[in-house]
Enzyme design. Structure first.
Site, PDB file in Angstrom:
ATOM      1  N   ASN A 108       0.870  -1.171   0.004  1.00  0.00           N
ATOM      2  CA  ASN A 108       0.044  -0.095  -0.009  1.00  0.00           C
ATOM      3  C   ASN A 108       0.769   1.417  -0.054  1.00  0.00           C
ATOM      4  OD1 ASN A 108      -2.608  -1.551   0.050  1.00  0.00           O
ATOM      5  ND2 ASN A 108      -2.564  -1.535   2.295  1.00  0.00           N
ATOM      6  N   TYR A 154       9.189 -11.565  11.739  1.00  0.00           N
ATOM      7  CA  TYR A 154       9.804 -10.226  11.378  1.00  0.00           C
ATOM      8  C   TYR A 154      10.976 -10.440  10.391  1.00  0.00           C
ATOM      9  CZ  TYR A 154      12.102  -5.707  12.445  1.00  0.00           C
ATOM     10  OH  TYR A 154      12.802  -4.506  12.760  1.00  0.00           O
TER      11      TYR A 154
END
Length: 320
Positions: A108, A154
């Site tokens: 995005n 992560y």
């Protein structure tokens, strides 16, 4: 070496701007005359980090989960994608959110930058090197990462983010860059976020034993947040794709760090050894040749000075 804090941007979007590094970035950009829109859902960031900025002209806060959308209406000319849980305590608590932020959130943010013709900079991490078999680590090293270990949510989110950023530049012509941040510390860290510096400082100020994992001989390279911010903005202004390491090449063991914090805090705390976490890296040290050569950047704050500033902040805020 010194670097400019601004590339003369008019409007920057900082995702994760309510976090530790992100809030310092927002402040630095505003000080340099850039309008800033911060996008944060405060899953790990804190509103109080932004309190000094809320009434500043040119600052806008949007509360949003970047994996679902950014909600930015005003076109930016710089997008800094720093949204992500970053401490082990946070990404182990929020594994799916961490992966979605690194994948959907990066998508995005990249789409916003591409649509508006903005410069895009991804905050990646030294964790992409995993438990390295090369020390120091330069940007050509591919890493040694466990893709299904507890830290993988992560590590792999950031590795995927790097791949997506690179693909966007190649396929869409988006102006992208990648910075790999090594261990950064300073004011606004959370005392219970699980990272070594805030943990040791909190324990030392409370007179508690400092909990050193393993035998304490594992190393880290600590970069004061002001230096990290200078490096980030230098990479944004330069236009390089990277990745480029931003960190302090001065290596320190965790046992040395614990003793230094005790000394600087004037604490009587003792040191207690505890089990070392799974996949905890044995070494971590950046090769910053590329940053020195291309960005004319290197850190200027040594560990003793930076830790004093951090300890003073913890004392003043009682954030422990």
């Amino acid at each position: 070496m010194t670097t400019a804090l601004s590339g003369n941007w008019e409007h920057a979007v900082v995702t994760g701007g309510g976090g530790f590094v992100g809030s310092h970035l927002c402040a630095a950009l505003l000080a340099a005359g850039t309008d800033v829109t911060c996008v944060d859902d405060f899953s790990t960031g804190r509103p109080e980090n932004l309190a000094p900025l809320m009434e500043r002209p040119g600052f806008t806060l949007i509360r949003a989960n970047v994996a679902e959308g950014l909600g930015v209406d005003r076109p930016p000319d710089l997008v800094l994608h720093f949204a992500s849980p970053a401490s082990p305590a946070d990404y182990l608590r929020l594994p799916l959110h961490t992966l979605e932020t690194g994948s959907l959130g990066t998508r995005n943010a990249l789409r916003l930058a591409h649509r508006t013709g903005a410069r895009f900079l991804l905050a990646s991490t030294s964790e992409v090197y995993g438990d390295p078999q090369q020390n120091p680590q330069d940007e050509r090293y591919w890493g040694h990462v466990n893709p299904v270990g507890p830290r993988s949510v992560y590590d792999e989110a950031k590795r995927f983010g790097e791949a997506l950023t690179t693909a966007h530049a190649e396929a869409e012509g988006t102006d992208t860059g990648i910075v790999r941040l090594f261990n950064t510390y300073g004011p606004r860290m959370r005392g219970h976020d699980g990272r070594a510096v805030p943990t040791f400082v909190r324990q030392a100020l409370a007179g508690e034993p400092l909990t050193v994992t393993g035998d304490g001989n594992q190393t880290r390279s600590l970069c004061y947040v002001d230096d990290t911010v200078r490096g980030i903005l230098a990479a944004a202004a330069h236009g390089m794709r990277g990745p480029v390491n931003i960190g302090n090449p001065a290596e320190i063991t965790m046992l040395e760090l614990a003793r230094l914090v005790i000394d600087l805090a004037g604490s009587r705390s003792e040191i207690r050894f505890i089990d070392r976490p799974t996949d905890d890296p044995a070494v971590r040290c950046p090769d910053i040749t590329l940053a020195r050569d291309k960005l004319q950047w290197e850190p200027s704050v040594d560990a003793a000075d930076g830790l004093r500033r951090t300890i003073d902040w913890f004392r003043a805020t009682a954030d422990r």
